[in-house]
Enzyme design. Structure first.
Site, PDB file in Angstrom:
ATOM      1  N   SER A 259       0.788  -1.195   0.020  1.00 29.57           N
ATOM      2  CA  SER A 259       0.025   0.152  -0.166  1.00 29.57           C
ATOM      3  C   SER A 259       0.956   1.042  -0.220  1.00 29.57           C
ATOM      4  O   SER A 259       0.360   2.260  -0.696  1.00 29.57           O
ATOM      5  CB  SER A 259      -1.044  -0.078   1.136  1.00 29.57           C
ATOM      6  N   HIS A 316       1.242   4.736   4.952  1.00 32.80           N
ATOM      7  CA  HIS A 316       0.508   5.245   3.715  1.00 32.80           C
ATOM      8  C   HIS A 316       0.746   6.684   3.621  1.00 32.80           C
ATOM      9  O   HIS A 316       1.093   7.138   2.645  1.00 32.80           O
ATOM     10  CB  HIS A 316      -1.002   5.345   4.013  1.00 32.80           C
TER      11      HIS A 316
END
Length: 350
Positions: A259, A316
């Protein structure tokens, strides 16, 4: 009626806090000194972490805020102390949910970050010189003439690692190299290798759909060499952010997934094409990329403190920041290259 329902609900959940409170037709009757209770008695102990229960903030603690508000209105001098206690309460409830934590990182925790920081710095500084040379020789030279194949190769590597997790023969190696452990970084290579591991099939499928959607067009635009530097750099910086945030919180977590690298790709493309239409899952209406990823980035920053679900929000944020920084320097380098070619003499040959 709203106050009646509020007291009825909370009195059943916390009978000790509403001892002596009565409800009649004329209104709510409270004993003397009810709103002057010391707020420190209502706050959770910093040494006892709150278990992870729900992604919605519980009602518990609203009485504490109400009490602090009354005290602040009567005596403005305690407003600063009230805000400080409220912040500490929120941090203990959401910032350290379900994790044994300490008030501050000790020296041993900070020492663990030394080797990962050196690995990250060396990798980021050497990639611009090493990766372009590697893509001149086979088998990587194949991707120079067929850039989209590089994206499918990354997808195949992620799928292969996911299948290896299902075989117990590889479990020992994957636990050592496929997980990023904040409390025991035995090998800094896990900053990179953990980005190719995925926890479940849905985790893998979602990330690979994003990689396919953004990667195929981007690798054609910037070339396989720059694409590889962006993907690897975003993944490593995302892992480094996860480690630093875990140490600052005194938490012990394990992280994996692509991610962080994918957020780097998305923010890189958003930098150059902010008005490009982006489709979210189950929403058939295209929305501007800048609006979509601004909202997602805000949720990631808030999620670092609120800890919604089992997601590594710090990774992230780290991948997103690296994607934006890389896009800025890539744009600057592109402008300088164009300017240099414009000012150079042009030779025509027949």
């Amino acid at each position: 009626m709203a106050w009646r329902r509020f007291f009825d609900t909370n009195r059943r959940q916390m009978p000790s806090l509403f001892n002596g409170v009565g409800i009649s037709k004329s209104g709510i009757k409270v004993p003397q000194g009810f709103f002057t209770t010391k707020s420190s008695n209502l706050l959770p102990s910093p040494s006892s972490p709150s278990p992870l229960k729900s992604s919605i903030a519980p009602i518990r603690g609203s009485l504490t805020a109400l009490t602090n508000a009354f005290k602040a209105m009567r005596n403005p001098g305690v407003l600063k102390l009230t805000i400080t206690k409220r912040f500490n309460s929120l941090w203990n409830r959401y910032g350290n949910r379900g994790w044994p934590s300490s008030a501050r990182p000790n020296r041993l925790d900070l020492e663990r970050l030394k080797i990962p920081l050196i690995f990250t710095a060396v990798l980021l500084l050497t990639m611009p010189y090493v990766v372009p040379v590697l893509f001149k020789f086979p088998p990587l030279s194949f991707f120079t003439h067929h850039p989209p194949v590089l994206v499918f190769t990354l997808m195949a590597i992620n799928a292969a690692v996911f299948l290896m997790w299902k075989d117990y023969r590889f479990l020992k190696y994957l636990m050592r190299y496929g997980l990023l452990k904040s409390h025991n970084v035995g090998n800094p290579v896990t900053l990179l290798t953990s980005t190719f591991s995925h926890q479940s099939f849905m985790h893998l499928a979602f990330n690979m759909i994003v990689l396919l959607s953004f990667g195929t067009s981007m690798v054609n635009m910037i070339g396989p060499s720059y694409f590889t530097q962006l993907y690897i750099g975003s993944g490593v910086v995302a892992s480094m952010f996860s480690l630093v945030w875990s140490v600052l919180k005194g938490a012990q977590v394990a992280s994996l997934g692509a991610s962080g690298a994918l957020f780097g790709l998305c923010l890189f493309q958003t930098y150059f094409f902010p008005n490009q239409g982006v489709y979210l899952f189950f929403i058939p209406i295209p929305m501007p990329a800048w609006a979509v990823f601004s909202g997602i980035s805000t949720m990631n920053v808030v999620g670092m403190f609120a800890r919604w679900g089992g997601y590594d929000y710090a990774a992230h944020v780290g991948g997103s920041l690296y994607g934006l920084i890389y896009a800025y320097f890539f744009s600057k380098k592109t402008r300088e290259t164009r300017k240099r070619y414009r000012n150079s003499p042009v030779w025509w040959s027949y």
